[in-house]
Design a protein around this motif. Structure first.
Motif, PDB file in Angstrom:
ATOM      1  N   MET A 125       0.829  -1.202   0.000  1.00 16.59           N
ATOM      2  CA  MET A 125       0.000   0.000   0.000  1.00 16.59           C
ATOM      3  C   MET A 125       0.867   1.257   0.000  1.00 16.59           C
ATOM      4  O   MET A 125       0.525   2.237  -0.660  1.00 16.59           O
ATOM      5  N   ILE A 126       1.973   1.227   0.727  1.00 18.37           N
ATOM      6  CA  ILE A 126       2.851   2.400   0.806  1.00 18.37           C
ATOM      7  C   ILE A 126       3.423   2.741  -0.575  1.00 18.37           C
ATOM      8  O   ILE A 126       3.524   3.918  -0.935  1.00 18.37           O
ATOM      9  N   GLU A 127       3.778   1.728  -1.349  1.00 21.79           N
ATOM     10  CA  GLU A 127       4.355   1.978  -2.675  1.00 21.79           C
ATOM     11  C   GLU A 127       3.343   2.638  -3.599  1.00 21.79           C
ATOM     12  O   GLU A 127       3.684   3.516  -4.384  1.00 21.79           O
ATOM     13  N   ILE A 128       2.103   2.206  -3.505  1.00 22.19           N
ATOM     14  CA  ILE A 128       1.054   2.797  -4.342  1.00 22.19           C
ATOM     15  C   ILE A 128       0.851   4.265  -3.982  1.00 22.19           C
ATOM     16  O   ILE A 128       0.722   5.124  -4.856  1.00 22.19           O
ATOM     17  N   VAL A 129       0.852   4.565  -2.679  1.00 21.72           N
ATOM     18  CA  VAL A 129       0.674   5.950  -2.242  1.00 21.72           C
ATOM     19  C   VAL A 129       1.884   6.794  -2.634  1.00 21.72           C
ATOM     20  O   VAL A 129       1.728   7.959  -3.024  1.00 21.72           O
ATOM     21  N   GLU A 130       3.085   6.228  -2.574  1.00 22.69           N
ATOM     22  CA  GLU A 130       4.269   6.971  -3.005  1.00 22.69           C
ATOM     23  C   GLU A 130       4.203   7.294  -4.494  1.00 22.69           C
ATOM     24  O   GLU A 130       4.531   8.409  -4.912  1.00 22.69           O
ATOM     25  N   ILE A 131       3.764   6.332  -5.290  1.00 22.87           N
ATOM     26  CA  ILE A 131       3.629   6.573  -6.731  1.00 22.87           C
ATOM     27  C   ILE A 131       2.532   7.604  -7.000  1.00 22.87           C
ATOM     28  O   ILE A 131       2.705   8.502  -7.830  1.00 22.87           O
ATOM     29  N   LEU A 132       1.433   7.503  -6.284  1.00 22.66           N
ATOM     30  CA  LEU A 132       0.331   8.456  -6.451  1.00 22.66           C
ATOM     31  C   LEU A 132       0.748   9.865  -6.037  1.00 22.66           C
ATOM     32  O   LEU A 132       0.482  10.839  -6.757  1.00 22.66           O
ATOM     33  N   SER A 133       1.443   9.983  -4.915  1.00 20.74           N
ATOM     34  CA  SER A 133       1.879  11.310  -4.477  1.00 20.74           C
ATOM     35  C   SER A 133       2.952  11.868  -5.407  1.00 20.74           C
ATOM     36  O   SER A 133       2.971  13.071  -5.690  1.00 20.74           O
ATOM     37  N   ALA A 134       3.829  10.996  -5.914  1.00 19.62           N
ATOM     38  CA  ALA A 134       4.817  11.465  -6.897  1.00 19.62           C
ATOM     39  C   ALA A 134       4.130  11.933  -8.173  1.00 19.62           C
ATOM     40  O   ALA A 134       4.550  12.922  -8.790  1.00 19.62           O
ATOM     41  N   GLY A 135       3.055  11.240  -8.557  1.00 22.38           N
ATOM     42  CA  GLY A 135       2.295  11.674  -9.741  1.00 22.38           C
ATOM     43  C   GLY A 135       1.659  13.035  -9.528  1.00 22.38           C
ATOM     44  O   GLY A 135       1.677  13.880 -10.434  1.00 22.38           O
ATOM     45  N   PHE A 136       1.094  13.265  -8.342  1.00 24.44           N
ATOM     46  CA  PHE A 136       0.528  14.579  -8.043  1.00 24.44           C
ATOM     47  C   PHE A 136       1.604  15.663  -8.073  1.00 24.44           C
ATOM     48  O   PHE A 136       1.403  16.739  -8.647  1.00 24.44           O
ATOM     49  N   ILE A 137       2.735  15.385  -7.453  1.00 22.16           N
ATOM     50  CA  ILE A 137       3.799  16.392  -7.394  1.00 22.16           C
ATOM     51  C   ILE A 137       4.360  16.678  -8.782  1.00 22.16           C
ATOM     52  O   ILE A 137       4.572  17.846  -9.157  1.00 22.16           O
ATOM     53  N   LEU A 138       4.577  15.646  -9.578  1.00 21.04           N
ATOM     54  CA  LEU A 138       5.085  15.867 -10.934  1.00 21.04           C
ATOM     55  C   LEU A 138       4.064  16.579 -11.818  1.00 21.04           C
ATOM     56  O   LEU A 138       4.441  17.404 -12.659  1.00 21.04           O
ATOM     57  N   SER A 139       2.789  16.291 -11.621  1.00 18.09           N
ATOM     58  CA  SER A 139       1.754  17.021 -12.360  1.00 18.09           C
ATOM     59  C   SER A 139       1.746  18.499 -11.972  1.00 18.09           C
ATOM     60  O   SER A 139       1.579  19.367 -12.829  1.00 18.09           O
ATOM     61  N   GLY A 140       1.931  18.777 -10.688  1.00 23.29           N
ATOM     62  CA  GLY A 140       2.009  20.163 -10.236  1.00 23.29           C
ATOM     63  C   GLY A 140       3.200  20.891 -10.818  1.00 23.29           C
ATOM     64  O   GLY A 140       3.094  22.053 -11.240  1.00 23.29           O
ATOM     65  N   VAL A 141       4.339  20.210 -10.868  1.00 23.55           N
ATOM     66  CA  VAL A 141       5.533  20.824 -11.454  1.00 23.55           C
ATOM     67  C   VAL A 141       5.324  21.080 -12.944  1.00 23.55           C
ATOM     68  O   VAL A 141       5.725  22.130 -13.471  1.00 23.55           O
ATOM     69  N   PHE A 142       4.670  20.133 -13.628  1.00 18.22           N
ATOM     70  CA  PHE A 142       4.372  20.332 -15.043  1.00 18.22           C
ATOM     71  C   PHE A 142       3.471  21.545 -15.248  1.00 18.22           C
ATOM     72  O   PHE A 142       3.681  22.340 -16.175  1.00 18.22           O
ATOM     73  N   LEU A 143       2.468  21.704 -14.397  1.00 18.65           N
ATOM     74  CA  LEU A 143       1.574  22.859 -14.532  1.00 18.65           C
ATOM     75  C   LEU A 143       2.307  24.168 -14.248  1.00 18.65           C
ATOM     76  O   LEU A 143       2.017  25.192 -14.876  1.00 18.65           O
ATOM     77  N   PHE A 144       3.257  24.150 -13.313  1.00 20.93           N
ATOM     78  CA  PHE A 144       4.073  25.348 -13.096  1.00 20.93           C
ATOM     79  C   PHE A 144       4.911  25.669 -14.327  1.00 20.93           C
ATOM     80  O   PHE A 144       5.096  26.833 -14.687  1.00 20.93           O
ATOM     81  N   LEU A 145       5.427  24.625 -14.991  1.00 19.39           N
ATOM     82  CA  LEU A 145       6.203  24.835 -16.210  1.00 19.39           C
ATOM     83  C   LEU A 145       5.333  25.419 -17.321  1.00 19.39           C
ATOM     84  O   LEU A 145       5.745  26.347 -18.025  1.00 19.39           O
ATOM     85  N   VAL A 146       4.125  24.904 -17.461  1.00 20.60           N
ATOM     86  CA  VAL A 146       3.178  25.446 -18.443  1.00 20.60           C
ATOM     87  C   VAL A 146       2.857  26.901 -18.123  1.00 20.60           C
ATOM     88  O   VAL A 146       2.791  27.752 -19.010  1.00 20.60           O
ATOM     89  N   SER A 147       2.692  27.202 -16.842  1.00 20.79           N
ATOM     90  CA  SER A 147       2.415  28.572 -16.422  1.00 20.79           C
ATOM     91  C   SER A 147       3.574  29.503 -16.763  1.00 20.79           C
ATOM     92  O   SER A 147       3.369  30.621 -17.232  1.00 20.79           O
TER      93      SER A 147
END
Length: 112
Positions: A1-23
């Motif tokens: 379960m921890i690995e899934i949450v780490e991947i999910l949180s990394a996906g959220f963080i990378l999506s946020g960084v991508f949106l900052f780059l688009v901005s």
């Protein structure tokens, strides 16, 4: 379960960084103050919310630490940032900042 949450949180963080780059590209490339402000306010709001959601998930599941301040930050950023962007654009319009030459429609022109 921890690995899934780490991947999910990394996906959220990378999506946020991508949106900052688009901005950032939007602020650099768009032609006038109105479209630049729109790019900065909308995508940056969503980007910071994704990053905060990712950190909230990570610290809750990895370290069993729930920080309500992060939830408050998500709420206040969601409520204030789009309103601030709208007010900045509206004040720029009423102070006489010209729109881009190729703008098609001016909805506020009739309210002047």
């Amino acid at each position: 379960m921890i690995e899934i949450v780490e991947i999910l949180s990394a996906g959220f963080i990378l999506s946020g960084v991508f949106l900052f780059l688009v901005s950032a590209f939007g602020v650099i490339r768009l032609p006038d103050v109105y479209t630049r402000n729109h790019a900065a306010s909308k995508s940056s709001t969503l980007g910071i919310m994704f990053i905060l959601i990712g950190t909230l998930l990570y610290f809750y599941y990895k370290h069993s630490h729930f920080d309500f301040r992060v939830v408050l930050a998500i709420f206040f950023i969601f409520m204030t940032s789009p309103v601030a962007g709208h007010l900045i654009n509206r004040s720029a319009y009423h102070s006489g900042v010209k729109m881009w030459d190729k703008s098609v429609q001016d909805d506020l022109k009739k309210s002047r």
